[in-house]
Design an enzyme around this catalytic site. Sequence first.
Site, mmCIF file in Angstrom:
data_model
loop_
_atom_site.group_PDB
_atom_site.id
_atom_site.type_symbol
_atom_site.label_atom_id
_atom_site.label_comp_id
_atom_site.label_asym_id
_atom_site.label_seq_id
_atom_site.Cartn_x
_atom_site.Cartn_y
_atom_site.Cartn_z
ATOM 1 N N ASP A 160 0.638 2.033 8.962
ATOM 2 C CA ASP A 160 0.223 1.284 10.158
ATOM 3 C C ASP A 160 1.288 1.263 11.257
ATOM 4 O O ASP A 160 0.985 0.914 12.395
ATOM 5 C CB ASP A 160 -0.103 -0.171 9.789
ATOM 6 N N GLY A 201 5.404 -7.130 4.047
ATOM 7 C CA GLY A 201 5.441 -8.007 2.872
ATOM 8 C C GLY A 201 6.670 -7.722 2.022
ATOM 9 O O GLY A 201 7.400 -8.643 1.621
ATOM 10 N N GLY A 203 0.837 -1.209 0.000
ATOM 11 C CA GLY A 203 0.000 0.000 0.000
ATOM 12 C C GLY A 203 0.868 1.254 0.000
ATOM 13 O O GLY A 203 1.917 1.267 0.641
HETATM 14 O O1 F6P Z 1 -1.119 -1.902 5.356
HETATM 15 C C1 F6P Z 1 -1.543 -0.616 5.146
HETATM 16 C C2 F6P Z 1 -3.005 -0.559 4.887
HETATM 17 O O2 F6P Z 1 -3.237 0.803 4.779
HETATM 18 C C3 F6P Z 1 -3.903 -1.229 5.953
HETATM 19 O O3 F6P Z 1 -4.099 -0.466 7.079
HETATM 20 C C4 F6P Z 1 -5.155 -1.484 5.180
HETATM 21 O O4 F6P Z 1 -5.903 -2.548 5.698
HETATM 22 C C5 F6P Z 1 -4.643 -1.824 3.833
HETATM 23 O O5 F6P Z 1 -3.420 -1.174 3.678
HETATM 24 C C6 F6P Z 1 -5.604 -1.484 2.735
HETATM 25 O O6 F6P Z 1 -5.115 -1.936 1.540
HETATM 26 P P1 F6P Z 1 -5.856 -1.720 0.137
HETATM 27 O O7 F6P Z 1 -5.337 -0.444 -0.421
HETATM 28 O O8 F6P Z 1 -5.450 -2.891 -0.658
HETATM 29 O O9 F6P Z 1 -7.314 -1.643 0.390
#
Ligand code: F6P
Length: 372
Positions: free
Chosen positions: A153, A130, A19
Site C-alpha cells: 500500500d 502495525g 500482509g
Molecule cells: O495492508 C496491505 C493489504 O494488502 C491491504 O491493501 C488489504 O486491505 C489487506 O492487506 C488485505 O489483507 P488480508 O490478506 O488479511 O485480506
Amino acid sequence: MNKHAEHMIKRIAICTGGGDAPGLNAVIRAATLAAINHGWEVYGIRDGYNGLLMPEQFLEGGVVRLTRDRVRGITHLGGTILGTTNRGNPLKFPIKTSDGGIIEMDRTDELMQAFMLHEIDALISVGGDGSMEIANALAKKGMWVVGVPKTIDNDLDKTVITFGFDTASAFTVECLDRLHTTAASHHRIMVVEVMGRYAGWIALESGISGTADIILIPEIPYDLNKVAEKIRERDAHGRLFSIVVVAEGAKPKGGEISVISREAGRSERLGGAGEKVAAGLETMTGKETRLVVLGHLLRGGTPTRFDRLIAQRFGAAAVRALAEGQRGVMVALDPPNVKYVPLEAATKRMKTVPLNNDMMMTARDLGICFGD
Ligand code: F6P
C-alpha cells in the site's frame, strides 16, 4: 554510533508480520547474509511473533535457524519463507473466550521473556504500520529493534517508498493494459478494484501509468454522478469505453468505506468498493460494465528489480544499524541513500496521497477524473 555494538550481539532474530509483500524473502536473505558476515547467529520467527507466542503450533518449532543454505535462492520468490499473520499482534492478541467471543490481550511482556529465553539480543522486524507499532512498543520495553518498512500500500510515513509497492503497481499496470483492449473492443466500462485500504497510492500511480480515465482513491470521497458525467463525455467524443480504477478503500461522498467484517485482533476486512461503483455506473450510464477485483494477486509474484534491490538494501541496512548500535529505528529510503528514522516518528501518522502533489496535478492535467 556505538563501536562496541557489533560485539554485543551474538544472536539476532528476524520476523515478518502483517500482509505479505513481494520482497520479504529478499530482505530475509540480505539481512541473514549481512548478519552472518558479522559473525552473528540468525533465527527466523514463524508467522509474525506466533512462533514465540504459540510455539506448540509449529511442527518444526516456532523459531528456525537461518543459515546461508536456508536462504539460498529465495530473493526472487514472493511471500515469506517465515510465514506471516495479521492475527497475531502481540499488543492486541486475539484470545477466544469460553462463550465463543474474542478478546484482545497485550502479550508483549511474554514476548520479551521469550526473546530472553532464546537468547535473542536484537530483532529485525519487517512489516507495515502495525508491525512498526509493535516494534516501537518492544523497543520501549528495552528490546533492541530495527524495523524494515514493507507494504504494497506504500502508506508508511517517513520513507519515500516501501518494498512491495512497485511489484503490486507494475502488475496492476499490466492488467490495465490487458483490460484496455477488451474494454475498447466491447465499448464497455471496465472497473478495476485494487488494494489500498486507506491510501490510494496503488490506484493513483498505476492508474496514471496504465492511462485510466477515472481513479477513485480513499483520500477523495467520490460523487458517482461526476464519474458518470465523465463517461458520457467520453462517449460523446467517440471514446466508447472507459477504465475506472477503484482503491478498495474508496468511498462515496457522505458514505462509508466498504467493510466486509470487523473482528477483534485483526484489521478490518474491506471488499465491495468496486462492485458498488460498477453497479452504480451501469445503472447511471446504461453502458455494459464489468468488474475485475485484483485483490491478493497484487501481493503475490516475483518482486520487480526495484523491489528486490530496495529490499536487499533495507535488509543489509538493518544489520548495519544494529552493528552501529542503533535502536528503536526504522530503515527508510531517502534517495539516493537509506537512512534511519525513530520508530516513534514513523508510526505517528499514515502516509496518504497529498491532494496537491505533482502526481495528482499530473493526473488532473491529463484529464483523469477523481469523482470530485
Ligand atoms: O495492508 C496491505 C493489504 O494488502 C491491504 O491493501 C488489504 O486491505 C489487506 O492487506 C488485505 O489483507 P488480508 O490478506 O488479511 O485480506
